[in-house]
Enzyme design. Structure first.
Site, PDB file in Angstrom:
ATOM      1  N   GLU A  82      -0.600  -8.652   5.036  1.00 63.98           N
ATOM      2  CA  GLU A  82      -0.149  -8.777   6.350  1.00 63.98           C
ATOM      3  C   GLU A  82      -1.611  -8.687   7.311  1.00 63.98           C
ATOM      4  O   GLU A  82      -1.729  -8.860   8.386  1.00 63.98           O
ATOM      5  CB  GLU A  82       0.726  -7.675   6.652  1.00 63.98           C
ATOM      6  CG  GLU A  82       0.225  -6.157   7.284  1.00 63.98           C
ATOM      7  CD  GLU A  82      -0.291  -5.598   5.732  1.00 63.98           C
ATOM      8  OE1 GLU A  82      -0.345  -5.899   4.688  1.00 63.98           O
ATOM      9  OE2 GLU A  82      -0.591  -4.102   5.912  1.00 63.98           O
ATOM     10  N   HIS A 108      -3.233  -5.570   1.441  1.00 65.06           N
ATOM     11  CA  HIS A 108      -2.842  -5.781   2.439  1.00 65.06           C
ATOM     12  C   HIS A 108      -2.769  -7.267   2.813  1.00 65.06           C
ATOM     13  O   HIS A 108      -3.496  -7.602   3.564  1.00 65.06           O
ATOM     14  CB  HIS A 108      -3.461  -5.033   3.605  1.00 65.06           C
ATOM     15  CG  HIS A 108      -3.179  -3.579   3.786  1.00 65.06           C
ATOM     16  ND1 HIS A 108      -2.189  -2.922   4.412  1.00 65.06           N
ATOM     17  CD2 HIS A 108      -4.049  -2.780   2.905  1.00 65.06           C
ATOM     18  CE1 HIS A 108      -2.155  -1.645   3.997  1.00 65.06           C
ATOM     19  NE2 HIS A 108      -3.290  -1.459   3.338  1.00 65.06           N
ATOM     20  N   CYS A 147       0.885  -1.136   0.100  1.00 62.64           N
ATOM     21  CA  CYS A 147      -0.003   0.070  -0.117  1.00 62.64           C
ATOM     22  C   CYS A 147       0.972   1.071  -0.097  1.00 62.64           C
ATOM     23  O   CYS A 147       1.593   1.576  -1.080  1.00 62.64           O
ATOM     24  CB  CYS A 147      -1.061  -0.004   1.081  1.00 62.64           C
ATOM     25  SG  CYS A 147      -2.329   1.050   0.880  1.00 62.64           S
TER      26      CYS A 147
HETATM   27  N1  LIG Z   1      -3.302   1.793   3.789  1.00 59.21           N
HETATM   28  C1  LIG Z   1      -2.451   2.565   3.319  1.00 59.21           C
HETATM   29  O1  LIG Z   1      -1.112   2.202   3.306  1.00 59.21           O
HETATM   30  C2  LIG Z   1      -2.902   3.677   2.603  1.00 59.21           C
HETATM   31  C3  LIG Z   1      -2.073   4.447   1.793  1.00 59.21           C
HETATM   32  C4  LIG Z   1      -2.274   5.835   1.302  1.00 59.21           C
HETATM   33  N2  LIG Z   1      -2.187   6.553   2.566  1.00 59.21           N
HETATM   34  C5  LIG Z   1      -3.590   5.999   0.577  1.00 59.21           C
HETATM   35  O2  LIG Z   1      -4.681   6.371   1.281  1.00 59.21           O
HETATM   36  O3  LIG Z   1      -3.477   5.858  -0.531  1.00 59.21           O
END
Ligand SMILES: NC(=O)CC[C@H](N)C(=O)O
Length: 244
Positions: A213, A211, A96
């Site tokens: 994880e 994600h 992400c």
């Molecule tokens: N969960 C995250 O890592 C979010 C990544 C980033 N802040 C976004 O909103 O795109």
């Protein structure tokens, strides 16, 4: 064999470092979480790690664009060290916000060139998207992280997840099987060609918007009571352990 070590890199606004460290440790790694300021002062430390994890979050508040400031910091202080360690075989995972950093630094799609040629733009919907969905790994990809994963589910949470690049770049990524992961249904972000994650030509450097994880235990899945849940997220980290 001794447990391989993984460096989890954090900075102001990182918020998924503990989950990432936990996932790596479930797969048999010894994680150490290090602030970018500490690593910048001692880039030689990277040589002691089998893997590097860039976790999710809102590094530097997503100011300018998500991942932009941390990428600039890494380019200024750590790029040669990162490239040398990738060259010697260090595995790299960006989840992400970590994927956004890898793309903006240019370590993806090609860590040797380290030039930004793709980006993760705002979701087409214009809103922060937070949901589970189906993704599919390309079985012909050299990506070590997605080996044998096939189609599975993962959760996503992001506002800037729309992978986009010029058509010629997308064509080359597809031809080299660097598009290791795609959304199996509709893309939550409106990504070009449904792209959810890409790897470098060696398959050791990998970034994705969902994600893994966050799905390392059957109870993490919203339908956990159905009892059919094999936590696919954990398999990414086990694949990395097997590849070390
Ligand atoms: N969960 C995250 O890592 C979010 C990544 C980033 N802040 C976004 O909103 O795109």
């Amino acid at each position: 064999m001794a447990s391989p070590s993984v460096l989890i890199l954090r900075t102001a606004g990182t918020n998924c470092d503990a989950e990432m460290a936990h996932a790596f440790s479930l797969a048999g790694f010894t994680p150490e979480t290090v602030h970018v300021n500490a690593l910048a002062g001692e880039p030689g430390r990277l040589a002691g790690f089998a893997a590097l994890g860039l976790p999710g979050g809102f590094s530097h508040g997503d100011d300018i664009a998500a991942g932009r400031i941390l990428a600039a910091r890494l380019r200024q202080d750590l790029l040669p060290a990162l490239q040398e360690n990738i060259e010697r075989g260090m595995l790299v995972l960006g989840v992400c916000n970590g994927f956004q950093v890898l793309v903006k630094l240019g370590l993806l799609p090609d860590p040797v060139a380290a030039v930004q040629i793709t980006t993760l733009a705002r979701n087409r919907s214009g809103i922060f998207h937070d949901a589970w969905h189906h993704v599919a790994a390309d079985e012909e990809s050299p990506c070590v992280w997605t080996r044998g994963l096939g189609e599975h589910e993962l959760p996503s949470a992001h506002a800037e997840g729309r992978f986009t690049a010029p058509a010629a770049v997308l064509d080359a990524l597809e031809e080299n099987h660097q598009v290791a992961l795609r959304y199996a249904g509709e893309s939550p972000s409106g990504s070009d060609r449904g792209i959810a994650g890409i790897c470098d030509p060696t398959g050791r450097v990998f970034g994705l918007m969902p994600h893994p994880e966050r799905w390392t235990d059957p109870l993490h899945h919203p339908a956990w009571t159905s009892g059919k849940q094999d936590p696919a997220g954990l398999r990414y980290f086990r694949n990395a352990r097997d590849a070390v």
